[in-house]
Enzyme design. Structure first.
Site, PDB file in Angstrom:
ATOM      1  N   ASN A  38      44.477  32.518  34.643  1.00 44.43           N
ATOM      2  CA  ASN A  38      45.444  32.149  35.700  1.00 44.43           C
ATOM      3  C   ASN A  38      46.815  33.162  35.576  1.00 44.43           C
ATOM      4  OD1 ASN A  38      46.754  30.790  37.763  1.00 44.43           O
ATOM      5  ND2 ASN A  38      47.989  29.802  36.277  1.00 44.43           N
ATOM      6  N   HIS A  94      50.967  33.092  36.600  1.00 40.97           N
ATOM      7  CA  HIS A  94      52.109  32.365  36.674  1.00 40.97           C
ATOM      8  C   HIS A  94      53.453  33.117  36.896  1.00 40.97           C
ATOM      9  CE1 HIS A  94      54.488  28.809  36.696  1.00 40.97           C
ATOM     10  NE2 HIS A  94      54.945  29.101  35.863  1.00 40.97           N
ATOM     11  N   ASN A 144      47.498  36.993  46.303  1.00 42.86           N
ATOM     12  CA  ASN A 144      47.054  37.649  45.034  1.00 42.86           C
ATOM     13  C   ASN A 144      45.454  37.846  45.261  1.00 42.86           C
ATOM     14  OD1 ASN A 144      48.924  37.907  42.473  1.00 42.86           O
ATOM     15  ND2 ASN A 144      49.424  35.787  43.616  1.00 42.86           N
TER      16      ASN A 144
HETATM   17  C1  GRF Z   1      51.537  32.926  42.872  1.00 43.90           C
HETATM   18  O1  GRF Z   1      52.991  32.927  42.865  1.00 43.90           O
HETATM   19  C2  GRF Z   1      51.049  32.539  41.614  1.00 43.90           C
HETATM   20  O2  GRF Z   1      51.817  33.380  40.596  1.00 43.90           O
HETATM   21  C3  GRF Z   1      51.026  31.115  41.679  1.00 43.90           C
HETATM   22  O3  GRF Z   1      50.789  30.871  42.803  1.00 43.90           O
HETATM   23  C4  GRF Z   1      51.049  31.723  43.698  1.00 43.90           C
HETATM   24  C5  GRF Z   1      50.011  31.926  44.816  1.00 43.90           C
HETATM   25  O4  GRF Z   1      50.442  33.154  45.632  1.00 43.90           O
HETATM   26  N1  GRF Z   1      50.150  30.884  40.639  1.00 43.90           N
HETATM   27  P1  GRF Z   1      49.530  33.394  46.580  1.00 43.90           P
HETATM   28  O5  GRF Z   1      48.580  32.378  47.305  1.00 43.90           O
HETATM   29  O6  GRF Z   1      48.457  34.408  45.936  1.00 43.90           O
HETATM   30  O7  GRF Z   1      50.049  34.291  47.668  1.00 43.90           O
END
Ligand code: GRF
Length: 182
Positions: free
Chosen positions: A103, A105, A14
């Site tokens: 955030n 989720h 992300n």
């Molecule tokens: C994602 O699924 C996000 O929604 C959650 O933690 C995960 C992080 O994934 N909060 P990344 O580290 O961004 O690949």
């Protein structure tokens, strides 16, 4: 232009998607609480400053949070973007940054708060699995939802396939919401 800090603890897909979406803001710093996290490699490759602030280096969560605040002050941060950051902030910290911490989720909140949300929804046989972007309060995934979109689980989809679809949606939705917030 607003200054943003992205907080992450692990993989950082992300984080990378946000950096690559060319938002109208300055992504000043990655704040990471795990010195072995893969997200640190991504930050180096993408030329984003990285500050490692590890919880176990501090005597109390109060000291830990004040170290985080120091970093936020140094970089003059306006908006905190949590992206896979595995630490809950205290009520005191969250109050100081009310409506300034968001955030993402992987569930249709308020369903499936907390860890392993995709797996739990998949195991329950949910036909739709969501992604929510929300403001952060001192609970686990309990703050006000800003946006939520879903993917469809088709017959025969494996968990891995569903996870991939959810992450793809996350990468799109988070940047879209941030663009609106900025
Ligand atoms: C994602 O699924 C996000 O929604 C959650 O933690 C995960 C992080 O994934 N909060 P990344 O580290 O961004 O690949």
């Amino acid at each position: 232009m607003k200054n943003i800090a992205i907080f992450a603890s692990g993989n950082g897909s992300n984080f990378e998607a946000i950096v690559n979406s060319n938002l109208n803001c300055n992504i000043k710093v990655l704040i990471c609480n795990n010195k072995n996290a893969f997200v640190i490699n991504r930050a180096q490759r993408l030329n984003i400053a990285c500050e490692i602030v590890e919880y176990n280096k501090y005597k109390s969560s109060c000291d830990y949070e004040s170290a985080i605040e120091d970093v936020l002050n140094i970089y003059q941060i306006d908006l905190i973007v949590l992206a896979g950051y595995m630490k809950i902030f205290s009520e005191n910290f969250v109050k100081k940054f009310e409506n300034k911490i968001v955030n993402i989720h992987p569930s249709k909140l308020p369903n499936y708060k907390g860890l392993d949300a995709i797996k739990r929804a998949y195991m329950d046989g949910e036909k739709e699995i969501g992604v929510s972007v929300h403001y952060v309060d001192s609970g686990v995934d309990t703050g006000r939802v800003i946006a939520c979109e879903v993917i469809e689980v088709k017959n025969g989809d494996t968990l891995e396939c569903v996870e991939a679809k959810v992450h793809k949606l996350e990468h799109k939705l988070y940047s879209k919401v941030l663009e609106e917030l900025l």
